[in-house]
Design an enzyme around this catalytic site. Structure first.
Site, PDB file in Angstrom:
ATOM      1  CG  HIS A   1      21.254 -33.460 -39.271  1.00  0.00           C
ATOM      2  ND1 HIS A   1      20.542 -34.604 -39.042  1.00  0.00           N
ATOM      3  CD2 HIS A   1      22.515 -33.699 -38.826  1.00  0.00           C
ATOM      4  CE1 HIS A   1      21.339 -35.508 -38.489  1.00  0.00           C
ATOM      5  NE2 HIS A   1      22.528 -34.986 -38.344  1.00  0.00           N
TER       6      HIS A   1
ATOM      7  CD  GLU B   1      24.279 -35.141 -23.767  1.00  0.00           C
ATOM      8  OE1 GLU B   1      25.160 -34.877 -24.608  1.00  0.00           O
ATOM      9  OE2 GLU B   1      23.551 -36.136 -23.850  1.00  0.00           O
TER      10      GLU B   1
ATOM     11  CB  CYS C   1      40.074 -30.049 -38.170  1.00  0.00           C
ATOM     12  SG  CYS C   1      40.697 -29.363 -39.707  1.00  0.00           S
TER      13      CYS C   1
ATOM     14  CD  GLU D   1      19.460 -40.221 -39.676  1.00  0.00           C
ATOM     15  OE1 GLU D   1      20.575 -39.718 -39.666  1.00  0.00           O
ATOM     16  OE2 GLU D   1      18.949 -40.754 -40.682  1.00  0.00           O
TER      17      GLU D   1
ATOM     18  CG  LEU E   1      43.074 -25.703 -46.610  1.00  0.00           C
ATOM     19  CD1 LEU E   1      43.390 -24.708 -47.729  1.00  0.00           C
ATOM     20  CD2 LEU E   1      43.244 -27.137 -47.136  1.00  0.00           C
TER      21      LEU E   1
ATOM     22  CD  GLU F   1      32.037 -43.701 -36.887  1.00  0.00           C
ATOM     23  OE1 GLU F   1      31.010 -43.057 -37.129  1.00  0.00           O
ATOM     24  OE2 GLU F   1      33.110 -43.176 -36.575  1.00  0.00           O
TER      25      GLU F   1
ATOM     26  CB  ILE G   1      18.857 -37.958 -28.611  1.00  0.00           C
ATOM     27  CG1 ILE G   1      17.711 -38.392 -29.519  1.00  0.00           C
ATOM     28  CG2 ILE G   1      20.027 -38.895 -28.803  1.00  0.00           C
ATOM     29  CD1 ILE G   1      17.069 -39.729 -29.148  1.00  0.00           C
ATOM     30  N   GLY G   2      19.387 -36.288 -25.597  1.00  0.00           N
ATOM     31  CA  GLY G   2      20.386 -35.945 -24.587  1.00  0.00           C
ATOM     32  C   GLY G   2      20.723 -34.471 -24.541  1.00  0.00           C
ATOM     33  CB  SER G   3      22.903 -32.335 -26.504  1.00  0.00           C
ATOM     34  OG  SER G   3      22.572 -32.710 -27.811  1.00  0.00           O
TER      35      SER G   3
END
Ligand code: GLN
Ligand code: ZN
Length: 764
Positions: A694, A484, A516, A665, A18, A605, A431-433
């Site tokens: 983003h 990273e 996914c 954030e 899909l 979360e 922040i790292g990467s």
């Protein structure tokens, strides 16, 4: 006779068919008809799988081209005006996708997490006085499509009350006030399904496993008093937790059956049996729809037998705990997986067989071989030396409270750190990467394929690190990162190096739309054979005099983004991860790394669905962080990072983690979240993100300065760090360089404005 049911099947397809079709359609490479053809093939395949397994109640309308909540919104005509739907006929596919993903003219609808899963749904946009009308015929089409294949299905709908509760009132009013306007559409849908011949419908009302007040229960009663008059037999499905105070309200509805989750909440069986009264059908979720472990069939059979004894077999249905949406499709495809590990697992297809085996057994036709195999798997899992690492278990049992405590309180540490690091006011960091360029991805893929050897790959990564360091020098940042480049994913990278972890080839689950994820699997006690990040950090530090931040993923985040063991409490697994990371933290310190960041973006979360369970979760989550971070000297500075904006309700727990510095954030919400810090005086240092990573937008220095000025209104200048919202791996170097230069510029302006006059510095 007890029947078997499935509540929903993963849509993506065993090989992500899909996803591929969706993305091809969005790229203009295939037509709508071709996309629909792939959808029809997947539906047919999944219905056949249910049928072959012997499932009696097979779901339809669980399939969607994006998200089932969005499906519901379009089915009832809840399409925000900006998508310019003419409101006349069915909502078309492109309007549907525009709502999901935005288009050239308008942005997407807001997306958020589906309960405590890693699935994301599109939040229905609601407003007072809105009108609803039937504007999607998919439930009917798919029901008839299955029927044409000779398969009778039980259509699935998201219930009207949960739909409203999951939505967002744009004008701040009460979503439940829209119920009267919404119900006629549900009546129409249910009446039509009945006239098409559906005997049962499954209506999901998962919001009733959450804390709900009287108004929600009243709305539920009102809704089903009306809907039951026109509908086929209704099975109300609840999942992810116990019904508790909503139990009587749900079972008191004039519906034929109720589904309860006995995997997450086995304790509710007795109450449910009682609440089922004289005529309700009880659907028992006894196979875990949220994890990949093979069921212990003998154990899962017990509550079903108990229910049959109490209610009679005609009033019992055996089912997975929830929709199988949250599991991968088919374990049979994992041909490379170790045979013993594989014998302990079940994906969606295998879970259907488990449901059917339990139903057959309770009906007196026990498949002895299936039970024997399941018993055997359960027994080997209990004793296998691959799962049980005595040394790890012992170490965990010997953790003492002082291991959770830094040597001195923050007030003492901060002085030692200022002396050791010599940082200016408003220190800058990232922040790292850094951008994961196509070149980095290509090298990683080549290395995995064996096209380049380890030495060549490592040389390449070293070059990348050197370049990153050089760029940070040029820009003038204060605390550096190595970038990273060696990490594919912040959890997988550590999972691959820890014992007790395994990986699948096709273990994909839908996160949202076509996206996914393939969570790694924690199957055994966790240990760290050797240092995981030290060499990279040490190499990076050797290239500069500026402090180089060591970069780790925290125990709660690793846990949260993996499939975890179901044979011990999550807290124990988190503790084992914390011990492995504690060793890494100490190795970094020994190797001369003075600043160590432990990312915990997933703490929030992991919060349980019910408020009453928050406290114990936060206790062990905070302790896991403290266990991995507290073993260092005062002058070693521990950072953590969290990338979300809702802090108010967990701020005290965050403070208890006792990181010296936290980055969060804030830019997208315009520092709104700093409100949390107005009432609660955050004691340590904090880097409120000053630009949103983003988007490729180049953020002007003045904008960052404006945000920092907002921050100094609620925080002390010497508490504040200057950094972006999150890691930069999805960005391009072009914009990243300019943004970071602007960030450094903004910090310098702040420094000038808040400089402490000479001779007055508190910390010399
Ligand atoms: N250190 C990670 C990075 O920069 C943090 C990612 C995250 O917070 N999700 O990529
Ligand atoms: Zn982040």
């Amino acid at each position: 006779m007890a029947l078997s049911a499935n509540l929903g099947f993963p849509r993506v397809g065993a090989k992500r068919e899909l996803k591929k079709a969706q993305e091809a359609y969005w790229a203009g490479k295939i037509s709508q008809e071709e996309l629909f053809k792939v959808g029809a093939e997947l539906r047919a395949r999944h219905w056949e799988l249910c049928k072959a397994a012997g499932i009696d109640h097979i779901p339809s309308n669980d399939f969607t081209y994006y998200d089932h909540v969005l499906d519901t919104a379009t089915t009832v005509g809840a399409v925000p005006e900006r998508y310019e739907w003419d409101g006349k006929k069915e909502v078309d596919l492109d309007t549907f996708f525009a709502m999901a993903r935005g288009n050239k003219k308008v942005g997407a609808m807001e997306m958020t997490k589906w309960f405590d899963t890693n699935y994301h749904y599109l939040v229905p946009e609601l407003h007072a006085g809105m009108k609803f009308r039937l504007s999607g015929h998919k439930p009917f089409r798919h029901y008839e499509e299955a029927k044409a294949l000779g398969i009778e299905t039980r259509p699935v709908l998201l219930g009207p009350v949960s739909f409203l509760l999951l939505g967002k009132m744009k004008d701040g009013g009460d979503a439940l006030s829209l119920l009267d306007a919404l119900l006629p559409v549900y009546e129409e849908i249910l009446g039509k399904l009945k006239s098409l011949g559906a005997e049962w419908v499954q209506i999901d009302e998962p919001c009733f496993v959450l804390d709900q007040g009287e108004p929600a229960r009243a709305a539920l009663k009102k809704a089903y008093d009306r809907l039951s008059k026109v509908a086929p037999k209704i099975m109300i499905a609840t999942y992810f937790d116990a019904l508790e105070e909503n139990m009587d309200a749900v079972f008191g509805l004039p519906v034929a059956g109720v589904h309860v989750d006995l995997v997450r909440a086995p304790q509710q069986l007795d109450a449910a049996l009682k609440a089922a009264g004289k005529d309700k059908v009880l659907s028992l979720g006894v196979i875990d729809g949220r994890n990949i472990w093979r069921a212990n069939l003998s154990a899962a059979l017990k509550p079903v037998e108990k229910a049959v004894a109490a209610l009679g077999s005609d009033r019992v249905i055996v089912a997975p705990s929830c929709s199988l949406l949250h599991t991968p499709v088919d374990l049979d495809n994992e041909t490379a997986l170790d045979a013993e590990l594989k014998s302990w697992m079940a994906f969606a297809k295998q879970k259907l067989a488990e449901v059917a085996a339990i139903a057959s057994a309770v009906n007196g036709k026990k498949d002895a071989a299936a039970f024997e195999a399941s018993d055997k798997a359960a027994a080997t899992r209990k004793t296998s030396p691959r799962i049980n690492n005595k040394a790890v278990q012992e170490r965990w049992s010997k953790v003492t409270p002082d291991m959770l405590k830094r040597q001195h309180p923050f007030a003492t540490r901060v002085a030692a750190q200022r002396k050791a690091l010599g940082l200016p006011l408003f220190p800058t960091t990232t922040i790292g990467s850094f951008p994961q360029t196509p070149e980095i991805r290509q090298h990683r893929a080549d290395f995995k394929k064996g096209a380049i050897d380890e030495a060549a790959y490592n040389d390449f990564l070293k070059q990348e690190i050197a370049e990153c360091v050089k760029i940070q020098e040029d820009i003038g940042l204060d605390v550096f990162v190595h970038g990273e480049a060696e990490r594919n994913d912040m959890v997988e990278y550590f999972g691959e190096q820890l014992d007790g972890y395994t990986f699948t080839k096709f273990g994909w689950v839908q996160s949202y739309g076509s996206r996914c994820v393939k969570p790694p699997i924690i199957f055994g006690d966790i240990s760290r054979p050797k240092a995981m990040t030290v060499d990279w950090s040490v190499y990076a530090q050797s290239l500069t005099d500026k402090p180089m931040k060591g970069m780790l993923t925290g125990p709660v985040t690793i846990l949260q983004w993996s499939f975890v063991r179901d044979d011990q409490p999550r807290a124990t697994t988190a503790g084992q991860l914390a011990l492995a990371l504690r060793d890494e933290v100490q190795d970094l310190e020994k190797a001369g790394i003075k600043v160590i960041q432990i990312d915990e973006p997933a703490v929030r979360e992991g919060l349980p669905l019910r408020r009453k369970d928050w406290k114990s979760y936060l206790r062990w989550a905070v302790d896991a962080f403290r266990l991995c971070s507290a073993g260092v000297k005062d002058e070693t500075q521990i950072h953590t990072h969290m990338c979300y904006a809702e802090f108010n309700d967990i701020i005290e727990a965050v403070a208890e983690m006792d990181a010296d510095v936290i980055s969060i954030e804030t830019s997208r919400s315009q520092m709104e979240l700093l409100g949390a810090f107005e009432d609660f005086k955050y004691p340590n240092e904090i880097g409120p993100g000053v630009y949103d990573i983003h988007s490729p937008r180049v953020v002007p220095q003045a904008e960052m300065e404006a945000l920092l000025k907002k921050a100094v209104a609620v925080l002390k200048p010497e508490q504040i760090w200057v950094n972006p919202d999150c890691g930069l791996k999805t960005r391009k170097w072009e914009e990243t360089r300019i943004c970071l230069a602007n960030l450094v510029g903004a910090a310098r302006t702040m420094r000038a404005a808040y400089a402490v006059p000479a001779g007055k510095q508190a910390n010399g």
